[in-house]
Design an enzyme around this catalytic site. Sequence first.
Site, PDB file in Angstrom:
ATOM      1  N   GLY A 186       0.825  -1.218   0.000  1.00 27.41           N
ATOM      2  CA  GLY A 186       0.000   0.000   0.000  1.00 27.41           C
ATOM      3  C   GLY A 186       0.850   1.255   0.000  1.00 27.41           C
ATOM      4  O   GLY A 186       0.513   2.245  -0.670  1.00 27.41           O
ATOM      5  N   SER A 234      -2.173 -13.232  -4.296  1.00 26.30           N
ATOM      6  CA  SER A 234      -0.842 -13.758  -3.988  1.00 26.30           C
ATOM      7  C   SER A 234      -0.582 -14.989  -4.848  1.00 26.30           C
ATOM      8  O   SER A 234      -1.525 -15.698  -5.223  1.00 26.30           O
ATOM      9  CB  SER A 234      -0.819 -14.165  -2.515  1.00 26.30           C
ATOM     10  N   SER A 235       0.696 -15.285  -5.081  1.00 24.31           N
ATOM     11  CA  SER A 235       1.019 -16.481  -5.873  1.00 24.31           C
ATOM     12  C   SER A 235       0.714 -17.770  -5.108  1.00 24.31           C
ATOM     13  O   SER A 235       0.683 -18.842  -5.710  1.00 24.31           O
ATOM     14  CB  SER A 235       2.486 -16.467  -6.303  1.00 24.31           C
ATOM     15  N   CYS A 236       0.458 -17.686  -3.793  1.00 29.37           N
ATOM     16  CA  CYS A 236       0.172 -18.918  -3.042  1.00 29.37           C
ATOM     17  C   CYS A 236      -1.227 -19.450  -3.295  1.00 29.37           C
ATOM     18  O   CYS A 236      -1.591 -20.495  -2.778  1.00 29.37           O
ATOM     19  CB  CYS A 236       0.430 -18.717  -1.558  1.00 29.37           C
ATOM     20  N   TYR A 289      -4.487 -18.598   4.301  1.00 27.39           N
ATOM     21  CA  TYR A 289      -4.273 -17.327   3.602  1.00 27.39           C
ATOM     22  C   TYR A 289      -4.675 -17.465   2.131  1.00 27.39           C
ATOM     23  O   TYR A 289      -5.366 -16.604   1.567  1.00 27.39           O
ATOM     24  CB  TYR A 289      -2.793 -16.949   3.722  1.00 27.39           C
ATOM     25  N   LYS A 329      -7.508 -15.475  -0.085  1.00 29.26           N
ATOM     26  CA  LYS A 329      -7.183 -14.729  -1.313  1.00 29.26           C
ATOM     27  C   LYS A 329      -8.003 -15.243  -2.498  1.00 29.26           C
ATOM     28  O   LYS A 329      -8.411 -14.470  -3.375  1.00 29.26           O
ATOM     29  CB  LYS A 329      -5.681 -14.819  -1.601  1.00 29.26           C
ATOM     30  N   THR A 368       3.783 -12.010  -7.172  1.00 30.98           N
ATOM     31  CA  THR A 368       4.706 -13.015  -6.664  1.00 30.98           C
ATOM     32  C   THR A 368       5.260 -12.554  -5.307  1.00 30.98           C
ATOM     33  O   THR A 368       4.794 -11.559  -4.756  1.00 30.98           O
ATOM     34  CB  THR A 368       5.832 -13.223  -7.703  1.00 30.98           C
ATOM     35  N   LEU A 405       7.206 -10.537  -2.666  1.00 31.89           N
ATOM     36  CA  LEU A 405       7.586  -9.124  -2.789  1.00 31.89           C
ATOM     37  C   LEU A 405       8.620  -8.743  -1.750  1.00 31.89           C
ATOM     38  O   LEU A 405       8.739  -9.398  -0.714  1.00 31.89           O
ATOM     39  CB  LEU A 405       6.348  -8.259  -2.573  1.00 31.89           C
ATOM     40  N   HIS A 424       8.830 -12.697   5.805  1.00 28.66           N
ATOM     41  CA  HIS A 424       9.204 -13.530   4.660  1.00 28.66           C
ATOM     42  C   HIS A 424      10.721 -13.659   4.612  1.00 28.66           C
ATOM     43  O   HIS A 424      11.445 -12.992   5.352  1.00 28.66           O
ATOM     44  CB  HIS A 424       8.682 -12.905   3.362  1.00 28.66           C
ATOM     45  N   ARG A 440      12.168 -19.441  -5.486  1.00 26.35           N
ATOM     46  CA  ARG A 440      11.193 -18.365  -5.341  1.00 26.35           C
ATOM     47  C   ARG A 440      11.541 -17.234  -6.308  1.00 26.35           C
ATOM     48  O   ARG A 440      12.719 -17.011  -6.633  1.00 26.35           O
ATOM     49  CB  ARG A 440      11.211 -17.773  -3.916  1.00 26.35           C
ATOM     50  N   ASP A 486      10.283 -26.182   4.285  1.00 23.05           N
ATOM     51  CA  ASP A 486      10.685 -25.626   2.987  1.00 23.05           C
ATOM     52  C   ASP A 486       9.524 -24.907   2.313  1.00 23.05           C
ATOM     53  O   ASP A 486       9.718 -24.015   1.497  1.00 23.05           O
ATOM     54  CB  ASP A 486      11.096 -26.774   2.046  1.00 23.05           C
TER      55      ASP A 486
HETATM   56  P1  GDP Z   1       6.809 -18.806   1.314  1.00 25.28           P
HETATM   57  O1  GDP Z   1       7.242 -18.259  -0.008  1.00 25.28           O
HETATM   58  O2  GDP Z   1       5.336 -18.699   1.552  1.00 25.28           O
HETATM   59  O3  GDP Z   1       7.308 -20.215   1.517  1.00 25.28           O
HETATM   60  O4  GDP Z   1       7.396 -17.883   2.460  1.00 25.28           O
HETATM   61  P2  GDP Z   1       8.824 -17.429   3.031  1.00 25.28           P
HETATM   62  O5  GDP Z   1       9.308 -16.219   2.296  1.00 25.28           O
HETATM   63  O6  GDP Z   1       8.612 -17.275   4.516  1.00 25.28           O
HETATM   64  O7  GDP Z   1       9.839 -18.625   2.822  1.00 25.28           O
HETATM   65  C1  GDP Z   1      10.410 -18.932   1.567  1.00 25.28           C
HETATM   66  C2  GDP Z   1      11.496 -19.980   1.741  1.00 25.28           C
HETATM   67  O8  GDP Z   1      12.631 -19.402   2.411  1.00 25.28           O
HETATM   68  C3  GDP Z   1      11.101 -21.216   2.555  1.00 25.28           C
HETATM   69  O9  GDP Z   1      11.670 -22.353   1.914  1.00 25.28           O
HETATM   70  C4  GDP Z   1      11.785 -20.961   3.894  1.00 25.28           C
HETATM   71  O10 GDP Z   1      12.057 -22.152   4.608  1.00 25.28           O
HETATM   72  C5  GDP Z   1      13.077 -20.280   3.432  1.00 25.28           C
HETATM   73  N1  GDP Z   1      13.789 -19.512   4.467  1.00 25.28           N
HETATM   74  C6  GDP Z   1      15.122 -19.604   4.747  1.00 25.28           C
HETATM   75  N2  GDP Z   1      15.457 -18.830   5.783  1.00 25.28           N
HETATM   76  C7  GDP Z   1      14.325 -18.180   6.164  1.00 25.28           C
HETATM   77  C8  GDP Z   1      14.058 -17.235   7.192  1.00 25.28           C
HETATM   78  O11 GDP Z   1      14.918 -16.820   7.972  1.00 25.28           O
HETATM   79  N3  GDP Z   1      12.765 -16.774   7.260  1.00 25.28           N
HETATM   80  C9  GDP Z   1      11.790 -17.194   6.400  1.00 25.28           C
HETATM   81  N4  GDP Z   1      10.559 -16.690   6.516  1.00 25.28           N
HETATM   82  N5  GDP Z   1      12.014 -18.129   5.438  1.00 25.28           N
HETATM   83  C10 GDP Z   1      13.264 -18.614   5.325  1.00 25.28           C
END
Ligand code: GDP
Length: 312
Positions: free
Chosen positions: A17, A108-110, A137, A141, A165, A167, A180, A210, A270
């Site tokens: 936003g 969201s892409s999820c 979530y 969405k 995707t 962000l 994230h 990602r 993961d």
């Molecule tokens: P996702 O895209 O919904 O899975 O959300 P995240 O951005 O939280 O995580 C993306 C990936 O990054 C996952 O495989 C996590 O396990 C990995 N990851 C590695 N280190 C971290 C960390 O310190 N925080 C988070 N949130 N994810 C991590």
Amino acid sequence: MHKNSRIYVAGHRGMVGSAITRCLHNKGYHNVITRTSSELDLRNQAAVADFFAEEKPDYVFLAAAKVGGIWANNIYRADFLYDNLLIEANIIHSAYRHQVDKLLFLGSSCIYPKLAPQPLKEEYLLSGYLEPTNEPYAIAKIAGIKLCEAYRSQYGCNFISAMPTNLYGPNDNYDLQGSHVLPALIRKFHEAKIENQPFVEVWGTGSPRREFLHADDLADACVFLMETYNDEAFVNIGTGEDVTIRALAELVKETVGYEGELRWNTDKPDGTPRKLMDVSRLHQLGWQHRIELTEGIAATYQDFLRNQEAYV
Ligand code: GDP
């Protein structure tokens, strides 16, 4: 959209936003309406209806949501489902009742099935089971997309949806449990550098892939769609390029200038193996991202350094 149209940005303090608000100001839209969450609780149906009756916005960017990373999504499952359903339902219904000219809903892409073919095309929605860690979530969405489609078909509302995707950018959440991956890594490597720690713990195996888009690019795409796009079909917003979490961690480590080791904690999930957007619809409409990942991470680290006190 005219330069003096009344434009409500819901969620203007969040990463998305705030980027949309900056982008609108930069493009000369000078009638942007905002409310903080303490001024207006978007989960409160009557309060949202009163706000729309009073302010009568012409355009609405629905960027308000309860958001978080893999850990927060998995733990606060009820809050992620309940809060997001209420926010979307209240705003979309009020936008219909008060004859808003156009509304853009951000998803969201999820929303895509965990094992959908890659890259993710818009038509893969609801073709398989969702990733369990963020299913609540994602369901909220998906409900938002369906609300936009339903109000369009039943009432003729010009409500469109965009699916960004992963962000990153200014005003991100740097809380180590709730955030994230990208902001978490910036903060972890920075603190480890300052404190001379020998290693940094990173979650999972590092093999998931990602895609990352800078919030300013997303905002530009949202304003572009608001100005030019009027169809029911929702539009993916991304770069069309992805990296492994391991490569991302190396890139952030280098940007921050940390010289220690990475340690992978495989007790942490993961999540989905890959979620790369197919952005051909967006490209055909004439929009492409501008901020590349290396440059975007460098800018985001500088922003983190400037605003550390507010962020952590
Ligand atoms: P996702 O895209 O919904 O899975 O959300 P995240 O951005 O939280 O995580 C993306 C990936 O990054 C996952 O495989 C996590 O396990 C990995 N990851 C590695 N280190 C971290 C960390 O310190 N925080 C988070 N949130 N994810 C991590």
